[in-house]
Design a protein around this motif. Structure first.
Motif, mmCIF file in Angstrom:
data_model
loop_
_atom_site.group_PDB
_atom_site.id
_atom_site.type_symbol
_atom_site.label_atom_id
_atom_site.label_comp_id
_atom_site.label_asym_id
_atom_site.label_seq_id
_atom_site.Cartn_x
_atom_site.Cartn_y
_atom_site.Cartn_z
ATOM 1 N N GLN A 80 0.831 -1.205 0.000
ATOM 2 C CA GLN A 80 0.000 0.000 0.000
ATOM 3 C C GLN A 80 0.862 1.249 0.000
ATOM 4 O OE1 GLN A 80 -3.267 0.264 2.793
ATOM 5 N NE2 GLN A 80 -3.741 -1.909 2.583
ATOM 6 N N SER A 81 2.064 1.154 0.554
ATOM 7 C CA SER A 81 2.958 2.309 0.643
ATOM 8 C C SER A 81 3.802 2.494 -0.605
ATOM 9 C CB SER A 81 3.883 2.167 1.858
ATOM 10 O OG SER A 81 3.153 2.182 3.064
ATOM 11 N N VAL A 82 4.213 1.368 -1.233
ATOM 12 C CA VAL A 82 5.144 1.423 -2.364
ATOM 13 C C VAL A 82 4.400 1.056 -3.641
ATOM 14 C CG1 VAL A 82 7.281 0.543 -3.354
ATOM 15 C CG2 VAL A 82 7.067 0.780 -0.863
ATOM 16 N N GLY A 83 4.289 2.020 -4.547
ATOM 17 C CA GLY A 83 3.684 1.762 -5.846
ATOM 18 C C GLY A 83 4.772 1.524 -6.870
ATOM 19 N N MET A 84 4.752 0.374 -7.534
ATOM 20 C CA MET A 84 5.795 0.027 -8.487
ATOM 21 C C MET A 84 5.264 0.065 -9.908
ATOM 22 S SD MET A 84 8.646 -2.899 -8.458
ATOM 23 C CE MET A 84 9.802 -3.001 -9.838
ATOM 24 N N VAL A 85 5.982 0.777 -10.788
ATOM 25 C CA VAL A 85 5.664 0.850 -12.202
ATOM 26 C C VAL A 85 6.725 0.057 -12.960
ATOM 27 C CG1 VAL A 85 5.273 2.353 -14.189
ATOM 28 C CG2 VAL A 85 4.613 3.123 -11.892
ATOM 29 N N VAL A 148 -1.300 5.092 -18.260
ATOM 30 C CA VAL A 148 -2.334 4.340 -17.556
ATOM 31 C C VAL A 148 -1.707 3.423 -16.508
ATOM 32 C CG1 VAL A 148 -4.147 2.608 -17.817
ATOM 33 C CG2 VAL A 148 -3.978 4.482 -19.463
ATOM 34 N N ALA A 149 -0.568 2.820 -16.823
ATOM 35 C CA ALA A 149 0.113 1.971 -15.838
ATOM 36 C C ALA A 149 0.466 2.781 -14.586
ATOM 37 C CB ALA A 149 1.370 1.351 -16.446
ATOM 38 N N ILE A 150 0.914 4.014 -14.779
ATOM 39 C CA ILE A 150 1.203 4.876 -13.630
ATOM 40 C C ILE A 150 -0.086 5.207 -12.881
ATOM 41 C CG2 ILE A 150 2.051 7.155 -12.941
ATOM 42 C CD1 ILE A 150 4.091 6.931 -15.214
ATOM 43 N N ALA A 151 -1.174 5.421 -13.606
ATOM 44 C CA ALA A 151 -2.460 5.708 -12.951
ATOM 45 C C ALA A 151 -2.901 4.544 -12.076
ATOM 46 C CB ALA A 151 -3.530 6.026 -13.996
ATOM 47 N N THR A 152 -2.641 3.295 -12.518
ATOM 48 C CA THR A 152 -3.032 2.151 -11.689
ATOM 49 C C THR A 152 -2.311 2.165 -10.349
ATOM 50 O OG1 THR A 152 -1.346 0.595 -12.536
ATOM 51 C CG2 THR A 152 -3.426 0.734 -13.745
#
Length: 236
Positions: A80-85, A148-152
């Protein structure tokens, strides 16, 4: 704001075939830093990124996201803290429509429908993709899929954004749009890239990794003026 921190402490990682990808990596990223991770192909950059959100776990040493050690029991909190693209946006886009892709994470967090809708709208607005929400990702250009991948990831409202080669295969316009998106994300960012022009523009600090070890960590301008570092990066 301790949850915005990334700390690696003497981190080692070996793959099942015995290849040691990381060898005693230590560093600290604090709240709001935007840091480039530089190195040749095979230096260990992607492995390091995968360790930040628990897709891999250290063979030895410790990775902390804020006060939370990354481990099997803490993965829900960490992710939840780390968003990975990922480097290939197709790894993140699998639903029938863009809005369903962006809603997937918040729905899995069991958020109420109105909050899911708010987050989808916010995330698509942030990357300039609101007009794409009813489209299939398969119908989009490479730059559109990357946004869009970043938006997810943004729909999860992460404290930290981790990106693997975000500008690869983008044309000039899509690359420019992406850089502006990253400028607007005010929390901590770790960006693995070979795009040194983007690094100069976005990242005051850079970490250079070579053969699984940190060989430089400091001001980007100084690192990119250092002939030895340029040789390590393969651009001398």
């Amino acid at each position: 704001m301790s949850h915005h921190y990334i700390r690696f402490t003497d981190v080692h990682f070996s793959y099942p075939d015995g290849f040691e990808a990381l060898r005693g990596v230590s560093f600290l990223l604090t709240h709001g830093e935007r840091v480039a991770l530089l190195g040749r192909n095979g230096a260990g950059k992607s492995t390091l990124l995968l360790l930040t959100n628990g897709l891999l776990l250290p063979s030895r040493g410790e990775v902390n996201i804020g006060d939370v050690p990354v481990g099997k029991k803490t993965l829900p909190i960490v992710r939840q803290s780390v968003g990975m693209v990922f480097q290939n946006p197709d790894d993140q886009l699998f639903m029938p429509t863009v809005e369903e892709d962006v809603a997937f994470g918040p729905l899995n967090m069991k958020l109420p429908p109105e909050e899911v809708e708010r987050r989808v709208g916010m995330a698509l607005d942030a990357v300039g993709a609101s007009d794409l929400r009813k489209r299939s990702a398969m119908q989009l250009s490479g730059g559109q899929r990357r946004r869009v991948a970043i938006a997810t990831v943004l729909s999860m409202e992460p404290s930290i954004l981790v990106l693997d080669e975000p500008t690869s295969n983008l044309d000039f316009s899509a690359r420019r749009d992406l850089i502006e998106v990253l400028k607007d994300f005010t929390h901590t960012q770790l960006i693995a890239t070979h795009d040194l022009d983007m690094v100069r523009e976005l990242c005051p600090r850079s970490i250079v990794i070579d053969k699984g070890r940190v060989v430089a960590d400091g001001e980007t301008t100084a690192i990119l003026e250092d002939q030895k570092m340029l040789e390590i990066l393969g651009i001398s």
